[in-house]
Design a protein around this motif. Structure first.
Motif, PDB file in Angstrom:
ATOM      1  N   HIS A   1       1.230  -1.408   0.477  1.00 13.13           N
ATOM      2  CA  HIS A   1       0.326  -0.198  -0.130  1.00 13.13           C
ATOM      3  C   HIS A   1       0.662   1.397   0.143  1.00 13.13           C
ATOM      4  O   HIS A   1       0.350   2.130   0.272  1.00 13.13           O
ATOM      5  N   LEU A   2       2.244   1.175   0.272  1.00 21.15           N
ATOM      6  CA  LEU A   2       3.417   2.504   0.054  1.00 21.15           C
ATOM      7  C   LEU A   2       2.940   3.254  -1.010  1.00 21.15           C
ATOM      8  O   LEU A   2       2.981   4.654  -1.093  1.00 21.15           O
ATOM      9  N   GLU A   3       2.354   2.467  -2.171  1.00 17.93           N
ATOM     10  CA  GLU A   3       2.755   4.050  -3.231  1.00 17.93           C
ATOM     11  C   GLU A   3       0.988   4.916  -3.122  1.00 17.93           C
ATOM     12  O   GLU A   3       0.737   5.560  -3.645  1.00 17.93           O
ATOM     13  N   ALA A   4       0.200   3.874  -2.787  1.00 13.75           N
ATOM     14  CA  ALA A   4      -1.020   4.625  -2.513  1.00 13.75           C
ATOM     15  C   ALA A   4      -1.134   5.240  -1.596  1.00 13.75           C
ATOM     16  O   ALA A   4      -1.598   7.243  -1.713  1.00 13.75           O
ATOM     17  N   ILE A   5      -0.144   5.456  -0.351  1.00 12.13           N
ATOM     18  CA  ILE A   5      -0.291   6.454   0.911  1.00 12.13           C
ATOM     19  C   ILE A   5       0.686   7.218   0.279  1.00 12.13           C
ATOM     20  O   ILE A   5       0.594   8.313   0.508  1.00 12.13           O
ATOM     21  N   ARG A   6       2.309   7.265  -0.332  1.00  8.55           N
ATOM     22  CA  ARG A   6       2.640   7.928  -1.385  1.00  8.55           C
ATOM     23  C   ARG A   6       1.838   8.469  -1.872  1.00  8.55           C
ATOM     24  O   ARG A   6       2.068  10.125  -2.144  1.00  8.55           O
TER      25      ARG A   6
ATOM     26  N   MET B   1       9.282   7.005   1.813  1.00  8.17           N
ATOM     27  CA  MET B   1       8.538   5.870   2.303  1.00  8.17           C
ATOM     28  C   MET B   1       9.162   4.783   2.751  1.00  8.17           C
ATOM     29  O   MET B   1       8.251   4.349   3.831  1.00  8.17           O
ATOM     30  N   GLU B   2       9.766   4.061   1.954  1.00  9.36           N
ATOM     31  CA  GLU B   2      10.004   2.958   2.657  1.00  9.36           C
ATOM     32  C   GLU B   2      10.930   3.221   4.483  1.00  9.36           C
ATOM     33  O   GLU B   2      10.580   1.949   4.614  1.00  9.36           O
ATOM     34  N   THR B   3      11.734   4.238   3.982  1.00 11.24           N
ATOM     35  CA  THR B   3      12.722   4.566   5.897  1.00 11.24           C
ATOM     36  C   THR B   3      11.266   4.581   6.638  1.00 11.24           C
ATOM     37  O   THR B   3      10.664   4.299   7.895  1.00 11.24           O
ATOM     38  N   TRP B   4      10.343   5.410   6.206  1.00  9.23           N
ATOM     39  CA  TRP B   4       8.812   6.100   7.081  1.00  9.23           C
ATOM     40  C   TRP B   4       8.214   4.051   7.657  1.00  9.23           C
ATOM     41  O   TRP B   4       7.826   4.151   8.813  1.00  9.23           O
ATOM     42  N   TRP B   5       8.274   4.028   6.348  1.00  5.31           N
ATOM     43  CA  TRP B   5       7.209   1.918   7.106  1.00  5.31           C
ATOM     44  C   TRP B   5       8.341   1.511   7.785  1.00  5.31           C
ATOM     45  O   TRP B   5       7.277   0.652   8.380  1.00  5.31           O
TER      46      TRP B   5
ATOM     47  N   THR C   1      -9.685   0.283  -4.099  1.00  4.55           N
ATOM     48  CA  THR C   1      -8.948   1.463  -3.654  1.00  4.55           C
ATOM     49  C   THR C   1      -8.470   2.296  -2.419  1.00  4.55           C
ATOM     50  O   THR C   1      -9.611   1.973  -1.610  1.00  4.55           O
ATOM     51  N   LEU C   2      -7.526   1.573  -1.259  1.00  3.29           N
ATOM     52  CA  LEU C   2      -7.095   2.639  -0.669  1.00  3.29           C
ATOM     53  C   LEU C   2      -7.831   4.240  -0.531  1.00  3.29           C
ATOM     54  O   LEU C   2      -7.178   5.207  -0.712  1.00  3.29           O
ATOM     55  N   MET C   3      -8.132   4.143   0.559  1.00  6.01           N
ATOM     56  CA  MET C   3      -9.393   5.567   0.427  1.00  6.01           C
ATOM     57  C   MET C   3      -8.775   6.464   1.450  1.00  6.01           C
ATOM     58  O   MET C   3      -9.269   7.490   1.546  1.00  6.01           O
ATOM     59  N   GLY C   4      -8.092   5.983   2.806  1.00  3.53           N
ATOM     60  CA  GLY C   4      -7.719   6.965   3.044  1.00  3.53           C
ATOM     61  C   GLY C   4      -6.237   6.111   4.810  1.00  3.53           C
ATOM     62  O   GLY C   4      -6.851   4.541   4.128  1.00  3.53           O
ATOM     63  N   PHE C   5      -5.704   6.364   5.138  1.00  3.90           N
ATOM     64  CA  PHE C   5      -4.998   5.988   6.352  1.00  3.90           C
ATOM     65  C   PHE C   5      -4.417   6.707   7.725  1.00  3.90           C
ATOM     66  O   PHE C   5      -5.141   8.133   7.705  1.00  3.90           O
ATOM     67  N   ALA C   6      -4.480   5.889   8.178  1.00  4.71           N
ATOM     68  CA  ALA C   6      -4.308   6.180  10.515  1.00  4.71           C
ATOM     69  C   ALA C   6      -2.901   6.221  10.808  1.00  4.71           C
ATOM     70  O   ALA C   6      -2.947   4.504  10.559  1.00  4.71           O
ATOM     71  N   THR C   7      -2.237   6.377  12.184  1.00  3.51           N
ATOM     72  CA  THR C   7      -0.828   5.974  12.212  1.00  3.51           C
ATOM     73  C   THR C   7      -0.953   6.996  13.278  1.00  3.51           C
ATOM     74  O   THR C   7      -1.239   8.057  12.973  1.00  3.51           O
TER      75      THR C   7
END
Length: 165
Positions: free
Chosen positions: A11-16, A40-44, A63-69
């Motif tokens: 999901h990293l590309e969608a998050i990015r 993003m790889e470091t973030w992950w 489709t990734l609608m959003g994310f939270a962390t």
């Protein structure tokens, strides 16, 4: 129909893409340059090392609608029970109540992991985020004047806190 997931590396590309849209078009992030795949790889990796969840929501088409962390509020040991959280919703899916549902899940997750306090750092003009935090029991704890600069203007930040039970 929506499905909650724990995001994975796939999901990293969608998050990015969601991050980079926020960087380009909003004051949700006080950044000027798009985030790279390497960033993003470091973030992950840091999320995984800290056992910090990256909660995602998929629409019926996947489709990734959003994310939270969340992650550390500050790096010093005395702050180890305090988290700073973030929620990003893809522009195509805003206004559907996802922010509230993400924040509720973050609160539950932080409580389950034994954390004490959640901090939200919000652009002072982001009324929707401020209202959301207030509705979920967060209270204003700080206003930092003209600490950010983006889109040719100075920006204020407000900080909202919630002590978890």
């Amino acid at each position: 129909m929506m499905t909650w997931i724990e995001c994975g590396p796939e999901h990293l590309e969608a998050i990015r893409a969601i991050f980079n849209d926020a960087i380009a078009h909003t004051t949700a992030l006080y950044e000027d340059e798009p985030r790279s795949s390497e960033f993003m790889e470091t973030w992950w990796r840091l999320k995984q090392q800290g056992q910090f969840p990256v909660i995602g929501a998929l629409d019926e088409g996947g489709t990734l609608m959003g994310f939270a962390t969340y992650g550390p509020f500050r790096p010093h040991p005395g702050y180890r029970f305090t988290l700073e959280h973030s929620i990003y919703v893809d522009a195509r899916f805003r206004g559907r109540g996802l922010g509230r549902r993400f924040l509720e899940r973050l609160i539950e997750s932080a409580q389950a992991q034994g954390y004490r306090t959640l901090i939200g750092v919000i652009d002072a003009e982001n009324r929707a985020s401020i209202r959301l935090h207030e509705r979920l029991g967060f209270s204003l704890c700080a206003t930092l004047h003209q600490v950010g600069f983006k889109f040719g203007r100075w920006l204020d930040v407000v900080m909202y806190e919630r002590v978890l039970s």
